[in-house]
Motif scaffolding. Structure first.
Motif, PDB file in Angstrom:
ATOM      1  N   ALA A 232      -2.441  -9.265  -5.125  1.00 34.34           N
ATOM      2  CA  ALA A 232      -2.854  -8.155  -4.265  1.00 34.34           C
ATOM      3  C   ALA A 232      -1.845  -7.032  -4.431  1.00 34.34           C
ATOM      4  O   ALA A 232      -0.655  -7.283  -4.666  1.00 34.34           O
ATOM      5  N   ILE A 233      -2.332  -5.813  -4.332  1.00 33.50           N
ATOM      6  CA  ILE A 233      -1.447  -4.666  -4.468  1.00 33.50           C
ATOM      7  C   ILE A 233      -1.739  -3.672  -3.354  1.00 33.50           C
ATOM      8  O   ILE A 233      -2.897  -3.344  -3.084  1.00 33.50           O
ATOM      9  N   ILE A 234      -0.677  -3.237  -2.698  1.00 36.86           N
ATOM     10  CA  ILE A 234      -0.780  -2.240  -1.636  1.00 36.86           C
ATOM     11  C   ILE A 234       0.090  -1.057  -2.033  1.00 36.86           C
ATOM     12  O   ILE A 234       1.286  -1.213  -2.305  1.00 36.86           O
ATOM     13  N   CYS A 235      -0.503   0.104  -2.071  1.00 35.05           N
ATOM     14  CA  CYS A 235       0.210   1.321  -2.474  1.00 35.05           C
ATOM     15  C   CYS A 235       0.706   2.041  -1.229  1.00 35.05           C
ATOM     16  O   CYS A 235      -0.080   2.354  -0.331  1.00 35.05           O
ATOM     17  N   GLY A 236       2.000   2.297  -1.156  1.00 35.18           N
ATOM     18  CA  GLY A 236       2.536   2.980   0.008  1.00 35.18           C
ATOM     19  C   GLY A 236       3.741   3.837  -0.323  1.00 35.18           C
ATOM     20  O   GLY A 236       4.735   3.310  -0.806  1.00 35.18           O
ATOM     21  N   PRO A 237       3.639   5.151  -0.086  1.00 35.37           N
ATOM     22  CA  PRO A 237       2.467   5.893   0.365  1.00 35.37           C
ATOM     23  C   PRO A 237       1.307   5.762  -0.625  1.00 35.37           C
ATOM     24  O   PRO A 237       1.529   5.711  -1.832  1.00 35.37           O
TER      25      PRO A 237
ATOM     26  N   GLU B 267       5.493   1.403  -4.670  1.00 34.68           N
ATOM     27  CA  GLU B 267       6.239   2.459  -3.990  1.00 34.68           C
ATOM     28  C   GLU B 267       6.527   3.641  -4.923  1.00 34.68           C
ATOM     29  O   GLU B 267       7.613   4.222  -4.883  1.00 34.68           O
ATOM     30  N   ALA B 268       5.545   4.020  -5.718  1.00 34.80           N
ATOM     31  CA  ALA B 268       5.744   5.123  -6.661  1.00 34.80           C
ATOM     32  C   ALA B 268       6.195   6.398  -5.967  1.00 34.80           C
ATOM     33  O   ALA B 268       6.922   7.206  -6.551  1.00 34.80           O
ATOM     34  N   TYR B 269       5.780   6.582  -4.712  1.00 32.85           N
ATOM     35  CA  TYR B 269       6.082   7.830  -3.993  1.00 32.85           C
ATOM     36  C   TYR B 269       7.045   7.623  -2.830  1.00 32.85           C
ATOM     37  O   TYR B 269       7.162   8.483  -1.968  1.00 32.85           O
ATOM     38  N   HIS B 270       7.733   6.490  -2.824  1.00 32.00           N
ATOM     39  CA  HIS B 270       8.531   6.148  -1.645  1.00 32.00           C
ATOM     40  C   HIS B 270       9.596   7.191  -1.322  1.00 32.00           C
ATOM     41  O   HIS B 270       9.861   7.471  -0.146  1.00 32.00           O
TER      42      HIS B 270
END
Length: 363
Positions: free
Chosen positions: A159-164, A192-195
């Motif tokens: 599972a993958i959750i993108c945040g933001p 967390e590419a945009y963390h």
């Protein structure tokens, strides 16, 4: 001439389209969430010096384990991370691909909450992993109970959750990550590419101890303004890193990539000095469009998702004709816009204002 349809593609690739945001030589390009601020001259000089040293040795293969880079990234991330907990590849997309090569594949599944990053289903298809999209609530905000119930019901392998979250900008609470990690036995990736743009929410790195199936992915493409170098990385249990070694190509990170990234991390403070200004431009853009009557979704990233366009494609086209490129997403009534420099943001605000209510051209 032979067509793609004439070739014996795998069944799950038939009819697919490759990823591809428009790349056009326009004055204001705000469609792929790049950091549009220039790299400081002193950092450029140090990167060039490191590349010069690296070039002198490119007759030899690079360090296959890229130990110096992993140590540098561990130091940057903090949280008492060690080099053996760090992995890197040519952009975070390759990191995610390697995770699916190791833990996905035929007979296995990847779940995420949509709308989200459009590469996830493409990476699933490329690794023959079944894609399981679950729609987010109307406000795009994930709550712990909803996520836990979803993962418990579906029991995906990954599972993958993108945040933001991309493309909505929605921030991610650590309580959601904790609930997700407790709800199923698969591999949980927090993208967390945009963390670095989210000043209000702590990183999922805090939750790594005691959770060997939690992986936190990052990139140098966004806040670090290093998109052209292609360097993504993750932090996880050392056993996860060992698993990714099984599927990586030999010497997958070039000596030049390693040298450039090490130099950039050495100047992390200078490389990230633009983050505050980007947040300011994001909030300025959001306020201006709200005043114009558009529905701007809360964002912890360097972009905003904006609703209220009568014809998003017409607005996209009208802006492109003026040399301004933003992003069409296929979300009804919505467009996504990256926060650029002050000049770029001002140009975007002025252009949308001139189009009139709903993005229609004024008479």
């Amino acid at each position: 001439m032979t067509q793609l349809s004439d070739l014996p593609l795998r069944d799950n690739l038939v009819g697919k389209l490759p990823y591809g945001a428009p790349q056009e030589p326009v004055p204001v390009s705000l469609n792929v969430n790049e950091n549009t601020h220039p790299i400081p001259d002193e950092v450029v000089d140090d990167v060039v010096a490191e590349l010069t040293r690296a070039v002198r040795g490119v007759n030899r293969y690079p360090d296959r384990e890229f130990g110096a880079l992993r140590a540098a990234l561990a130091g940057y991330l903090g949280h008492d991370l060690r080099a053996e907990q760090i992995w890197a590849a040519n952009g975070s997309n390759e990191v995610l691909q390697q995770i699916l090569q190791a833990f996905g594949g035929p007979g296995r599944s990847l779940l995420s909450f949509t709308p989200t990053y459009s590469m996830y289903p493409l990476l699933a298809a490329g690794t023959d992993t079944r894609w399981v999209p679950v729609e987010r609530p109307a406000d795009y905000v994930l709550e712990p109970e909803f996520v836990a119930r979803t993962l418990s019901d579906h029991q995906p392998d990954v599972a993958i959750i993108c945040g933001p979250n991309n493309p909505t900008g929605t921030s991610l609470d650590l309580a959601v990550v904790e609930a997700a990690a407790d709800a199923f036995d698969g591999m949980l990736i927090v993208d967390e590419a945009y963390h670095e743009f989210d000043a209000a929410h702590p990183s999922a790195l805090e939750l790594l101890p005691g959770r060997p199936r939690l992986l936190v992915s990052r990139t140098m493409s966004k806040a670090f303004a290093f998109a052209g170098v292609r360097l993504g990385y993750l932090a996880a249990d050392p056993a996860v890193v060992d698993a990714l070694r099984l599927v990586r190509l030999p010497y997958h990170l070039s000596a030049l990539t390693q040298a450039a990234a090490i130099a950039a991390v050495r100047h992390a403070d200078r490389m990230l000095a633009t983050v505050d200004d980007i947040r300011h431009q994001r909030d300025r853009l959001a306020a201006a469009l709200t005043d114009l009557g558009y529905a701007v979704h809360p964002s912890g990233s360097n972009f905003i998702l904006v609703g209220g366009f009568a014809d998003p494609h017409a607005t996209f086209t009208a802006l492109r004709e003026q040399g301004i490129l933003i992003r069409e997403l296929g979300i009804p009534g919505h467009l996504r816009m990256t926060a650029g420099t002050e000049t770029e943001t001002s140009s975007l605000i002025a252009a949308i204002s001139a189009l009139g209510p709903g993005g229609a051209r004024s008479e």
